[in-house]
Design a protein around this motif. Sequence first.
Motif, mmCIF file in Angstrom:
data_model
loop_
_atom_site.group_PDB
_atom_site.id
_atom_site.type_symbol
_atom_site.label_atom_id
_atom_site.label_comp_id
_atom_site.label_asym_id
_atom_site.label_seq_id
_atom_site.Cartn_x
_atom_site.Cartn_y
_atom_site.Cartn_z
ATOM 1 N N VAL A 34 25.101 4.995 -23.899
ATOM 2 C CA VAL A 34 23.835 4.350 -23.573
ATOM 3 C C VAL A 34 22.723 5.390 -23.490
ATOM 4 O O VAL A 34 22.977 6.585 -23.374
ATOM 5 C CB VAL A 34 23.932 3.588 -22.223
ATOM 6 N N ARG A 36 19.720 7.286 -21.548
ATOM 7 C CA ARG A 36 19.491 7.638 -20.146
ATOM 8 C C ARG A 36 18.439 6.702 -19.574
ATOM 9 O O ARG A 36 17.626 6.128 -20.308
ATOM 10 C CB ARG A 36 19.079 9.096 -20.005
ATOM 11 N N ASP A 37 18.449 6.522 -18.271
ATOM 12 C CA ASP A 37 17.503 5.626 -17.601
ATOM 13 C C ASP A 37 16.065 6.025 -17.907
ATOM 14 O O ASP A 37 15.712 7.204 -17.849
ATOM 15 C CB ASP A 37 17.715 5.661 -16.082
ATOM 16 N N GLY A 38 15.256 5.039 -18.252
ATOM 17 C CA GLY A 38 13.842 5.269 -18.497
ATOM 18 C C GLY A 38 13.515 5.812 -19.878
ATOM 19 O O GLY A 38 12.354 6.066 -20.185
ATOM 20 N N TYR A 39 14.498 5.994 -20.746
ATOM 21 C CA TYR A 39 14.268 6.552 -22.075
ATOM 22 C C TYR A 39 14.386 5.448 -23.110
ATOM 23 O O TYR A 39 15.366 4.713 -23.145
ATOM 24 C CB TYR A 39 15.289 7.659 -22.350
ATOM 25 N N ARG A 83 31.341 9.594 -18.444
ATOM 26 C CA ARG A 83 30.152 8.782 -18.709
ATOM 27 C C ARG A 83 29.254 9.573 -19.650
ATOM 28 O O ARG A 83 28.899 10.712 -19.367
ATOM 29 C CB ARG A 83 29.422 8.457 -17.414
ATOM 30 N N ARG A 85 25.681 9.687 -21.915
ATOM 31 C CA ARG A 85 24.332 9.128 -22.095
ATOM 32 C C ARG A 85 23.606 9.905 -23.189
ATOM 33 O O ARG A 85 23.801 11.110 -23.333
ATOM 34 C CB ARG A 85 23.509 9.249 -20.814
ATOM 35 N N ASP A 162 20.192 15.961 -11.273
ATOM 36 C CA ASP A 162 20.089 14.523 -11.498
ATOM 37 C C ASP A 162 18.633 14.167 -11.767
ATOM 38 O O ASP A 162 17.743 14.548 -11.020
ATOM 39 C CB ASP A 162 20.608 13.785 -10.264
ATOM 40 N N GLU A 163 18.378 13.418 -12.832
ATOM 41 C CA GLU A 163 17.003 13.019 -13.157
ATOM 42 C C GLU A 163 16.396 12.107 -12.095
ATOM 43 O O GLU A 163 15.197 11.966 -12.007
ATOM 44 C CB GLU A 163 16.945 12.267 -14.493
ATOM 45 N N GLN A 164 17.241 11.480 -11.317
ATOM 46 C CA GLN A 164 16.752 10.535 -10.325
ATOM 47 C C GLN A 164 16.305 11.219 -9.028
ATOM 48 O O GLN A 164 15.875 10.560 -8.097
ATOM 49 C CB GLN A 164 17.834 9.500 -10.005
#
Length: 179
Positions: A34, A36-39, A83, A85, A162-164
């Motif tokens: 998947v 990455r979040d926000g991309y 996992r 990404r 972590d990007e978060q």
Amino acid sequence: MSDARWRLPLALCLAALAGPAIASDVIRTSPTIVLRDGYAGYPEFMKECDWAAELPAHLVEYSKGLVELTDQDLGTLPGRTLRIRIMNMRSAEGGAFSGPKWAMIRAELFQDGKLIGQYQPYRQTMTLFRGGCSSLAKISDALAADTAAWLRRGDYRVQFADEQAVIEIGPEEDVPPIQ
């Protein structure tokens, strides 16, 4: 008498052979990778191309039994899970005329839900008569081979933040206005 002399060396050899099998528990991963979040990536190539499913399939092939695919939620599975990404990518139709195509993934290895290793390979290609999807297929094959080699090496480290993570903002600057 001679039979008894061989029992201990034979037992030690069998134990040495069984050791790697015990240490190399199967690593389970998702059948698709998947973004990455926000991309956003390149949505047209995520829909048109099958490279997000090709990469895990190649990974299983190159890992030689170390990795298997599962549709189960990786966050709830015991044991080792991987996992993957897509961190960044670039693709376009037009072969070499549209410039290089590339992708960077992040593979995160978990043991019973705890992050124990990260790997972030990057690959690019610039073939004269290759379209966007076939370029990404070539890149996914190379990234899968890189990731399988990393898993077999067993040199796991957590090296990327972590990007978060929350961004800390310092105090406001006291700068006089420009006149």
